[in-house]
Design an enzyme around this catalytic site. Structure first.
Site, PDB file in Angstrom:
ATOM      1  N   ASP A 356       0.865  -1.187   0.000  1.00 29.76           N
ATOM      2  CA  ASP A 356       0.000   0.000   0.000  1.00 29.76           C
ATOM      3  C   ASP A 356       0.902   1.237   0.000  1.00 29.76           C
ATOM      4  OD1 ASP A 356      -1.730   2.077   0.485  1.00 29.76           O
ATOM      5  OD2 ASP A 356      -2.896   1.016   2.015  1.00 29.76           O
ATOM      6  N   GLU A 477       1.162   2.348  13.380  1.00 34.47           N
ATOM      7  CA  GLU A 477       0.141   2.232  12.330  1.00 34.47           C
ATOM      8  C   GLU A 477      -0.986   1.402  12.928  1.00 34.47           C
ATOM      9  OE1 GLU A 477      -2.235   0.834  10.365  1.00 34.47           O
ATOM     10  OE2 GLU A 477      -0.975  -0.223   8.909  1.00 34.47           O
ATOM     11  N   GLU A 486     -10.134  -2.332  14.596  1.00 29.96           N
ATOM     12  CA  GLU A 486      -9.288  -3.230  15.381  1.00 29.96           C
ATOM     13  C   GLU A 486      -9.105  -2.768  16.817  1.00 29.96           C
ATOM     14  OE1 GLU A 486      -5.948  -3.045  12.846  1.00 29.96           O
ATOM     15  OE2 GLU A 486      -6.442  -4.884  11.777  1.00 29.96           O
ATOM     16  N   HIS A 637      -5.270  -0.143   1.245  1.00 27.67           N
ATOM     17  CA  HIS A 637      -5.747  -1.462   1.665  1.00 27.67           C
ATOM     18  C   HIS A 637      -6.906  -1.348   2.663  1.00 27.67           C
ATOM     19  CE1 HIS A 637      -3.373  -0.731   5.325  1.00 27.67           C
ATOM     20  NE2 HIS A 637      -4.021  -1.743   5.866  1.00 27.67           N
TER      21      HIS A 637
END
Length: 702
Positions: A356, A477, A486, A637
């Protein structure tokens, strides 16, 4: 006057002589300085040689550890053999006691018969007496032989063990090479398969089972005597060590695993390395649903208030992210975390992220483009994965980087990356890899930079000594689908509060969730309306109806956006609290200028969400960077998160001048605005989120 002139000349002459002496001393000092510089250069070269020698010594230590491990195993086998010998000795002792008892019994009989002989002096009894005397001598000889055998066995036991150790020392040097040839060449295994095989064999031996045929034994002695050539190790076409559980070392600090090198791998087929994500047919007409496991969408309410109650899912090849949140017991949380971090052991996921360019270039530009921030700084990388951000930080001039990852496999990989080409020569020169297992004495004076630690950010202090608020920069990240999917943000905030210096930089430092309405092109309907010239729109309607129950992760084209963009919520990562992850946003959507120029009604088929993260000039003063996942930017992504309505909503720019009894948002009464409310909160299950979407069509008649 002449005398004064002469005195002046003499004074000038003396000053000149002094100046000459000073110049001479300066020349001597310059020469000494050059000699000192030469010595410094020689010492630098000596220091480099010492570093090379230190590396060679470390390799020698690894080999020695492997040899010691082998010696210990052989010694353990020798101990088992000694136990068997001791058992034989005990058996011989029991036999000796039995013989002694027999001898004693016969002696008693002999005495009794001797007494009878004395009482009955007969000539024919002499033969019986001779036989008894011979049997007595025979028993005494047999007893003496047994004593000698026992002494021989006891004395030879130590000699036997010594011979075994000597033989191991002679053959151990070639053992590793032979093992690698068998594992890598004969079985055709790559680096990680070798790790799995070694841990699998060790686990089977610990259970006293043959790794090849699976036969179980009652002791290690029986298992060792069962050694044979490999017969059959494929089960239903798969090797028994294929499970990723065998990537976890069975033995702590296994020297055999340390001796393996990732450089031994054959080049991996790039075509097979990736693990592409399945995309949503319902949103783009070219795939299947992309579902995100464990994340629940509570309700989606359209203009009539009907509940759709979908779940938030995303399927990936090879991995299912099983997530739950904090109100369960610690054991359950650990299980969920193990599954979560384990899901990131797939290289396909990391290849997709590294490929990405929007993502990776943004982090690279923010880190390498701001030398005043990174030069000489201490950096904490939370969720390092392959270690790419840590490598950027080290390259930018960071004095030390601590890279943290909860996945044992990825922590191991990040460590291997520290030793692998094309960085190998650069790291040996600059010392980018920092080994936490090296003794403190060896670390003193080290120029190494990166330290990889396998742990969660919340447990970092349990693994290594970290000064309270001791890092200058925190980089991570952490973003997921729809930004918060997440829920790794909580770990980043914990690391910020416990490890980042007051006023320290966090990269990125802002995040914003945005949304807009999309048209028919964002669904699969156009595909099904013309399939090789045939109209299959009935299938398209059913697919669209199904997609209304499941948010879809997919890429939308910018031309499919029909409304203006709305900002839902913004986060300041430098100051926000964890509770601010829960929010409700109310916003309005109106047709965009480009859609308003289209005559007639424009149909809105749903709402799409995306996010932007900023590396602002608050910390990145030389080069601020924005990482956007917008449909108007290059695809990433993360794609976008799509919420499809059960029925599309008709929209128009101009307000209707005619009264209508039809429902707002229909063709007869198009809406001029969509009034929306979206709530995103952390679910009761660990690492999950609940999303609620409510949409009301507003027309000019309301």
């Amino acid at each position: 006057m002449a005398e004064d002139s002469g005195a002046i000349l003499r004074h000038i002459s003396s000053l000149k002589e002094m100046l000459d002496k000073v110049n001479e001393e300066i020349e001597q000092n310059i020469q000494k300085t050059r000699e000192i510089e030469s010595e410094i250069v020689k010492h630098s070269e000596t220091e480099k040689d010492c570093l090379v020698r230190e590396s060679e010594l470390m390799k020698g230590v690894s080999v020695a550890e492997f040899e010691l491990d082998g010696l210990m195993q052989v010694a353990a086998a020798g101990t088992d053999s000694l136990k068997v010998m001791e058992g034989n000795v005990e058996f011989q002792k029991a036999t000796l006691n039995e013989i002694r008892k027999r001898f004693s019994d016969k002696m008693e009989r002999f005495i009794a018969e001797s007494k009878g002989f004395q009482a009955n002096m007969r000539g024919d009894s002499n033969e019986d007496l001779l036989l008894l005397l011979k049997e007595k001598d025979s028993l005494e000889n047999e007893s003496e032989n047994l004593r000698m055998k026992i002494n021989t066995i006891q004395s030879s036991s130590n000699e036997y063990i010594a011979e075994i150790l000597q033989e191991v020392n002679m053959e151990n040097s070639g053992m590793l090479t032979e093992l690698k040839i068998r594992i890598v060449k004969e079985l055709g295994l790559d680096f990680y398969s070798c790790i799995k095989l070694i841990n699998f064999v060790r686990s089977m031996v610990a259970e006293k089972k043959c790794w090849s045929c699976g036969q179980a034994f009652s002791s290690n002695t029986e298992l060792c005597s069962h050694l044979h050539a490999v017969e059959r190790y494929l089960i239903d076409g798969k090797v028994p060590w294929e499970d990723d559980v065998y990537l976890k070392p069975f033995m702590e600090d296994d020297s055999l695993l340390h001796s393996l090198s990732i450089d031994d791998d054959d080049d991996e087929d790039e075509d097979n390395c990736g693990m592409p994500m399945e995309r949503g047919q319902c949103s783009a007409g070219n795939g299947v649903f992309a579902e995100l496991p464990g994340n629940k969408l509570s309700t989606i309410t359209e203009r009539n208030g009907s509940d759709i109650s979908p779940q938030f899912h995303h399927e990936m090849n090879d991995s299912h992210l099983k997530v739950a949140r904090a109100s369960v017991n610690a054991k359950a949380i650990k299980t969920f975390d193990d599954n979560y971090f384990g899901s990131y052991s797939s290289f396909g996921i990391h290849r997709e992220m590294l490929s990405d360019k929007v993502r990776t270039d943004a982090y690279r530009d923010a880190i390498l483009g701001n030398p005043s921030l990174l030069s000489g700084a201490t950096v904490l990388d939370v969720g390092c994965g392959t270690g790419i951000l840590s490598l950027f930080a080290a390259k930018a001039g960071a004095s030390r980087v601590v890279a943290v990852d909860g996945s044992a496999k990825m922590a191991s990989v990040a460590t291997q990356v520290g030793h692998s080409p094309p960085w190998c020569s650069l790291q040996k020169k600059n010392g980018l890899l920092y080994d936490e297992n090296v003794e403190a004495e060896q670390k003193q004076g080290s120029a190494q930079v990166i330290s990889v630690v396998h742990t969660k950010a919340e447990e970092l202090n349990e693994k290594i000594q970290v000064p309270q608020n001791g890092f200058d920069v925190l980089v991570s990240e952490w973003m997921g689908y729809c930004l918060l999917y997440e829920s790794m943000l909580s770990s980043v905030l914990y690391a910020r509060d416990h490890f980042l210096k007051p006023g320290g930089a966090i990269l990125p430092d802002t995040a914003t969730i945005l949304g807009a309405g999309f048209g028919k092109g964002g669904t699969s309907l156009p595909f099904w309306e013309n399939v090789y010239g045939f109209n299959m729109s009935c299938i398209g309607k059913e697919v669209t109806s199904t997609s209304a129950r499941f948010p879809v992760v997919d890429v939308l084209a910018s031309q499919d956006i029909v409304t203006e963009t709305a900002v839902l919520h913004s986060f300041d990562l430098a100051s926000m609290k964890e509770s601010e992850m829960d929010f409700t946003a109310s916003f309005e959507l109106r047709l965009s200028e480009s859609s308003a120029t289209v005559p007639g009604v424009t149909w809105c088929y749903g709402i799409v969400l995306w996010f932007d993260t900023g590396f602002t000039n608050r910390f990145c003063k030389e080069k601020p960077v924005v990482l956007s996942t917008s449909p108007f930017s290059a695809p990433t992504h993360w794609s976008q998160t799509i919420f499809t309505f059960e029925d599309p909503i008709a929209m128009a720019k101009e307000e209707s001048t005619l009264g209508s009894s039809a429902s707002a948002g229909t063709d007869e009464c198009p809406a001029t605005m969509l009034r929306c409310r979206i709530s995103i909160v952390r679910a009761s299950e660990h690492r999950s989120i609940d999303i609620s979407v409510e949409t009301t069509a507003i027309s000019s008649d309301i």
